[in-house]
Structures are given as structure tokens and as C-alpha cells.
Design a protein around this motif. Sequence first.
Motif, PDB file in Angstrom:
ATOM      1  N   SER A 159      15.247 -39.497  35.866  1.00  0.00           N
ATOM      2  CA  SER A 159      14.228 -39.635  34.816  1.00  0.00           C
ATOM      3  C   SER A 159      13.133 -40.632  35.179  1.00  0.00           C
ATOM      4  O   SER A 159      12.041 -40.583  34.617  1.00  0.00           O
ATOM      5  N   SER A 163       9.815 -38.832  34.270  1.00  0.00           N
ATOM      6  CA  SER A 163       9.066 -39.344  33.128  1.00  0.00           C
ATOM      7  C   SER A 163       7.640 -39.727  33.496  1.00  0.00           C
ATOM      8  O   SER A 163       6.716 -39.513  32.715  1.00  0.00           O
ATOM      9  N   ASN A 216       3.939 -43.820  29.912  1.00  0.00           N
ATOM     10  CA  ASN A 216       4.689 -42.587  30.117  1.00  0.00           C
ATOM     11  C   ASN A 216       6.193 -42.820  30.029  1.00  0.00           C
ATOM     12  O   ASN A 216       6.947 -41.944  29.612  1.00  0.00           O
ATOM     13  N   SER A 228       8.737 -41.943  26.157  1.00  0.00           N
ATOM     14  CA  SER A 228       9.711 -40.867  26.316  1.00  0.00           C
ATOM     15  C   SER A 228      11.020 -41.260  25.647  1.00  0.00           C
ATOM     16  O   SER A 228      11.736 -42.138  26.150  1.00  0.00           O
ATOM     17  N   PHE A 263       8.850 -31.704  32.306  1.00  0.00           N
ATOM     18  CA  PHE A 263       7.733 -32.614  32.532  1.00  0.00           C
ATOM     19  C   PHE A 263       6.795 -32.084  33.604  1.00  0.00           C
ATOM     20  O   PHE A 263       5.603 -32.400  33.610  1.00  0.00           O
ATOM     21  N   LEU A 286       3.979 -30.249  32.103  1.00  0.00           N
ATOM     22  CA  LEU A 286       2.994 -31.160  31.532  1.00  0.00           C
ATOM     23  C   LEU A 286       2.089 -31.730  32.619  1.00  0.00           C
ATOM     24  O   LEU A 286       0.854 -31.726  32.487  1.00  0.00           O
TER      25      LEU A 286
END
Length: 334
Positions: A130, A134, A190, A194, A295, A298
Motif C-alpha cells: 500500500s 497509495s 495521498n 486513504s 489506484f 486513478l
Amino acid sequence: MEKIVEPVVFLCIILLGYGFKRIGWCKTDDYRILQKIVFNLLLPSAVIVSFIDNTHDMSLLWVALFGFCASVIPILVIYLVTGKTPLGSRAFYMLNGSGFNIGCFALPVVQALMGPGAAVALVMFDIGNSVMMSAGMNAVTTQLLRIDETHPLSEEEQAKPLGPKPPRKPMDRDARWLQRRATFHRIARNFYSSPAFMTYMLMLLVMVSGFVIPQWVGTILQPFSNANAFCSMFMVGMLMDIPRNSTDAKRVGTVIAWRWLFAFIFAAAAWFLLPIDPELRKAVIFVCFAPVGVFSTLFTDRVLGNARLAGLCLAATGVLGLIAMTVANIIIPV
């Protein structure tokens, strides 16, 4: 027979999500609603329930380190190997060729195939993963390729091998400090924005401190945790699409090739190097075949303005990953 029932059900849920979109019951962007529900509520609930229901030995911190390495190494290798590739394709490979979709895919699949006890390995792996998913993935890609992430690349910019040279650093020391501070705040935002990442950090703190989460917390969160599997698989189906041209098909095929190359390398490394129980090592092997992270859609949209193609990568690697996990569950002994 029992080992393939759950994967077939998951595949049917993925196809159901795609079917709902094709017949018009769901709009193309409706996946964003499920995405917010999964990331902000269902996934954090599943992580907390996993920590309550399973013991966490300190040796599992090696799995978190392994997850970080498995996420950062591919993006650096792809950057070094694709030096003469056009910038658009290069950024797409870096953003989609690394990182793993744990909470929305691997976690529910592995829990179904191996039981809830295996979830502990996935949660620890995702703590390291992550960090890149992230924010790290986007930061590394844009910095290495010299991409201005404030707007998507134009077609002319995507055809070049690298972005424009960065402007000369300000001579004034205070101006340089303000510039570095702004960059740090953008990256940090960021991370702390999250819920999934912050939940992982909180559970890591709980693990290190030895704090015991009350059982009633798990009872409250259990229904949300149970909903994670269906909503995640359905969301993957809503992201499915077909390539519009040969360029799209080539990009998706290249991403799949990169991911499977690293999947076999990291799977072998997990089995022979990680100092944990064989059952948990088997769960980590499953994670190595996990699909592209949500992610990535995105970040790809932010850099290239093409979330649809990233969604196609997610769905394609998801179906292939589901097949790989099912086969691995049958042939790998515990």
C-alpha cells in the motif's frame, strides 16, 4: 470440486458486473460509487476483522517488507528496460505493471480458497504494497519520467520518450524549501487521505504494541467485511471493457507479460525465502498473481486520461489471476 466452486462464483460475479454495464443497468462511471464504498468502509472493516480473528506473529513483518519490495522492484525494472519506448506507453507500463490489488481482489479470493486464517499474510503483504499503491507508484513514475501530473499528457507528449526537462531549481533557499514542502504535502496527502492505508498503519501499531482489539468491534464490522468480496468482484466486472484498437491490445498484453514474469519470480522467492509457515507462504504466492490495483486506474487517468484502458488491464489480470490462484491452490501442498 470444492476448490473450484468459489473461484467460479467469483468469476460469475465479475461477469455479472460486466453484464449490468452492457445492458445499461449500470453506467460506465458507476464503479466509482462502489469504489468509495469498498475503499472507505468494506476494506478497512475486512482488515480489522482479520486482525481480531487471527494471531499476528512479529515474523510477519518480513511479509510486509516483501510486499514493499515486490511493489517497487517492477516499476524500477520497467523504467530501466523501456528507455526508448514512447512516454505514454512507458508511463502506462509503470503504473499498471507494478503493485497488487489485495483488498478488492486477493483478500476475498484467498479467504474463500484457504479460509480466514490465511488473510493475515495478505494483510501484512498489503501493508508494504500500500505504500506504493497509495501514492508511491504515482510519485515514482512522474518523477522518473518527468511528467507534470497537474494535467494529462497530450498525444504529442505521449509520443516522446521522456517528459520535458524540469525547470532550473530556484536560486533562493526559501523558495526551494517551499517547493520541497509543497511536493511533500502533495505526496503525504495521498497517504493520509486513504482510509485503507491509515487502517493498515493503525493495525501495524496495534500489532507492535500488543493491544487487543475488543471482540465486539469484530462483531459490528463482520457484515461489512463479508460484503467486501461481492462488491469488489462486481466492481471489477464494471471496469471490464474490450480493446478499441491494436495499440490498446498491445499495451494490455505487455502489462500482462510484465506482471506474470514478476509473479513467477516473486512466487519462487516467497516460497524459498520467507521465514513463515508453509500455509502463509502459499497465501503470499497467491498474492503474487493478484491483478492491477484500483489506484492504477486513478493514476493512469490522472497522467494519461485513459482510466478505461487501466480498467481493462485490471479486469484482464483479475480473470487470469483468479485462474492462477485456483491452479496454485490445487497443485501447491501445504
